[in-house]
Write a protein that holds these residues in place. Structure first.
Motif, PDB file in Angstrom:
ATOM      1  N   GLY A 180    -130.689  12.491 -73.767  1.00 42.74           N
ATOM      2  CA  GLY A 180    -130.326  12.488 -75.181  1.00 42.74           C
ATOM      3  C   GLY A 180    -128.834  12.338 -75.407  1.00 42.74           C
ATOM      4  O   GLY A 180    -128.023  12.744 -74.572  1.00 42.74           O
ATOM      5  N   VAL A 183    -129.827  14.537 -79.875  1.00 42.73           N
ATOM      6  CA  VAL A 183    -130.052  15.974 -80.043  1.00 42.73           C
ATOM      7  C   VAL A 183    -128.836  16.554 -80.743  1.00 42.73           C
ATOM      8  O   VAL A 183    -127.695  16.248 -80.376  1.00 42.73           O
ATOM      9  N   VAL A 191    -129.882  22.442 -76.196  1.00 43.84           N
ATOM     10  CA  VAL A 191    -129.160  21.186 -76.419  1.00 43.84           C
ATOM     11  C   VAL A 191    -128.776  20.557 -75.087  1.00 43.84           C
ATOM     12  O   VAL A 191    -128.995  19.351 -74.857  1.00 43.84           O
ATOM     13  N   HIS A 214    -131.683  18.894 -73.321  1.00 44.67           N
ATOM     14  CA  HIS A 214    -132.068  17.602 -73.892  1.00 44.67           C
ATOM     15  C   HIS A 214    -131.058  16.508 -73.544  1.00 44.67           C
ATOM     16  O   HIS A 214    -131.438  15.345 -73.342  1.00 44.67           O
TER      17      HIS A 214
END
Length: 418
Positions: A97, A68, A89, A92
């Motif tokens: 991520g 991400v 962000v 994720h």
């Protein structure tokens, strides 16, 4: 004719329906149902669209690698609009991520004329807010990342000025530094795959940033050696610019495949399995093996006076370290969806969707969906006046900022280390 969406404008209005129709952005609601947990920014209609998010949803479900990335242009101090992207962000990253955030100081210097010193000063504030929200991962300044600059140069071999004119409306007066900043952002989006290996990559952006996504997907495609196409009864691996030895390696990797001039046909295997093997062969022969980046699109958080929230319009928002007196003045003067008179407000109720104070709660100040629904009920029934709503919201804002400031102060050393 260019796309008419300007990533650097502070006052444009984006036609969402037209953007979806013209450029193939899909509503996010269906793919969101595949997530183990639907985040509030999708439940509440803040994130409204996506490109290829299914790849990321699959990675989250299957616990396979994905990245991400987003970036922030340090042209001023961060505000609540930026905080929404940071939350996306961080969420994720929490789903597994690999997190990357770029401080786009090259863009700020080229497009806004911000000095390098100011870029660093503002960039530090963005990073403090990001780390305060719980971000873990890689952060960097564009100007300090040499591998990024090399990737940007490689990407630039796949883009000409006609394309930049068509996408961004660039003309003879456009500076070369502005064009370089665009290619640097292409490299930002692809950098996680260069750094940590090819994997689906999600880039949360506002709708006005879609030109960067379209350009990067085009560049990522051009940088691939092969295309992998489903032809119904077989999968065709077709060379774009692959060396002959790479094509031969594809043929050897699939026993029983048929090799022709410029392509290899594979039968009896799923496309995803063939794609994964071809990507490894491409990397082994000096290629990148990039996935086309995925993207999600969020609506803009409106300013307190209506319009777009912007660092360059002080009355549209408030700084994270702004005085309580100044914040009170701005919140109490904010545009609402109330009626002309108190009698009309009690009889007809308010219009929360047209109210910047309600949207402040929607985006940040009320995390509990039930509390938000109750706020809507009280507003629409006429039970809640605009003045009382502003007072309640101001209390939430002050508590929110006190907690955020404490966390930002505690992680300042992390921002200094970048």
């Amino acid at each position: 004719m260019h796309s008419e969406v300007n990533p650097w404008s502070n006052n444009q209005t984006v036609d969402v329906d037209r953007l979806f129709a013209d450029f193939g952005i899909e509503p996010v609601s269906e793919v969101a149902r595949r997530l183990p947990e639907v985040p509030s920014f999708m439940r509440r209609g803040i994130v409204v669209g996506h490109r290829d998010y299914n790849l990321v949803a699959d990675a989250i479900q299957n616990r396979t690698p994905f990245h991400v990335l987003t970036g922030f242009m340090p042209s001023g101090l961060p505000h609540l609009g930026h905080l929404m992207v940071m939350k996306e962000v961080v969420w994720h990253v929490q789903q597994g991520g690999n997190g990357y955030v770029a401080v786009a100081d090259r863009e700020a210097h080229a497009v806004r004329g911000i000095s390098w010193e100011k870029c660093r000063e503002y960039g530090k504030e963005y990073l403090k807010a990001l780390y305060a929200l719980g971000f873990e991962g890689t952060t960097y300044y564009q100007s300090k990342n040499d591998r990024l600059k090399d990737l940007a140069f490689e990407a630039s071999t796949k883009v000409n000025f006609s394309e930049l004119a068509a996408i961004y409306g660039f003309g003879p007066e456009t500076s070369l530094s502005h064009a370089v900043s665009v290619i640097t952002q292409v490299a930002d989006i692809l950098f996680p795959q260069l750094d940590a290996g090819p994997a689906p990559t999600i880039v949360p952006v506002g709708l006005d940033q879609d030109p960067h996504i379209r350009l990067t997907r085009d560049v990522a495609y051009k940088l691939r050696m092969f295309t992998v196409e489903d032809r119904g009864d077989h999968i065709s691996v077709r060379s774009k610019n692959a060396p002959e030895e790479a094509l031969e390696a594809v043929h050897r990797a699939f026993p029983g495949s048929k090799k022709y001039a410029g392509h290899v046909d594979v039968a009896g295997l799923p496309q995803r399995q063939v794609e994964d093997a071809v990507r490894e062969i491409e990397i082994a022969h000096g290629g990148f093996g990039f996935y086309l980046p995925s993207s999600t699109y969020h609506i803009f958080m409106p300013g307190l006076q209506g319009g777009k929230m912007s660092s360059s319009v002080p009355e549209s928002s408030f700084g994270f370290y702004e005085s309580e007196k100044s914040i009170k003045k701005k919140v109490m003067a904010a545009k609402t969806g109330g009626r002309m008179t108190l009698e009309e407000q009690k009889r007809l109720g308010g219009e929360p969707d047209a109210c910047s104070v309600y949207l402040l709660n929607l985006f940040h100040m009320l995390e509990d969906d039930a509390e938000l629904a109750d706020l809507v009920r009280r507003c629409e029934s006429g039970e809640l006046t605009c003045g009382q709503c502003k007072k309640e919201t101001l209390e939430r804002v002050n508590a929110f900022l006190r907690e955020l400031r404490d966390k930002m102060d505690a992680v300042e050393h992390l921002a200094e280390e970048v």
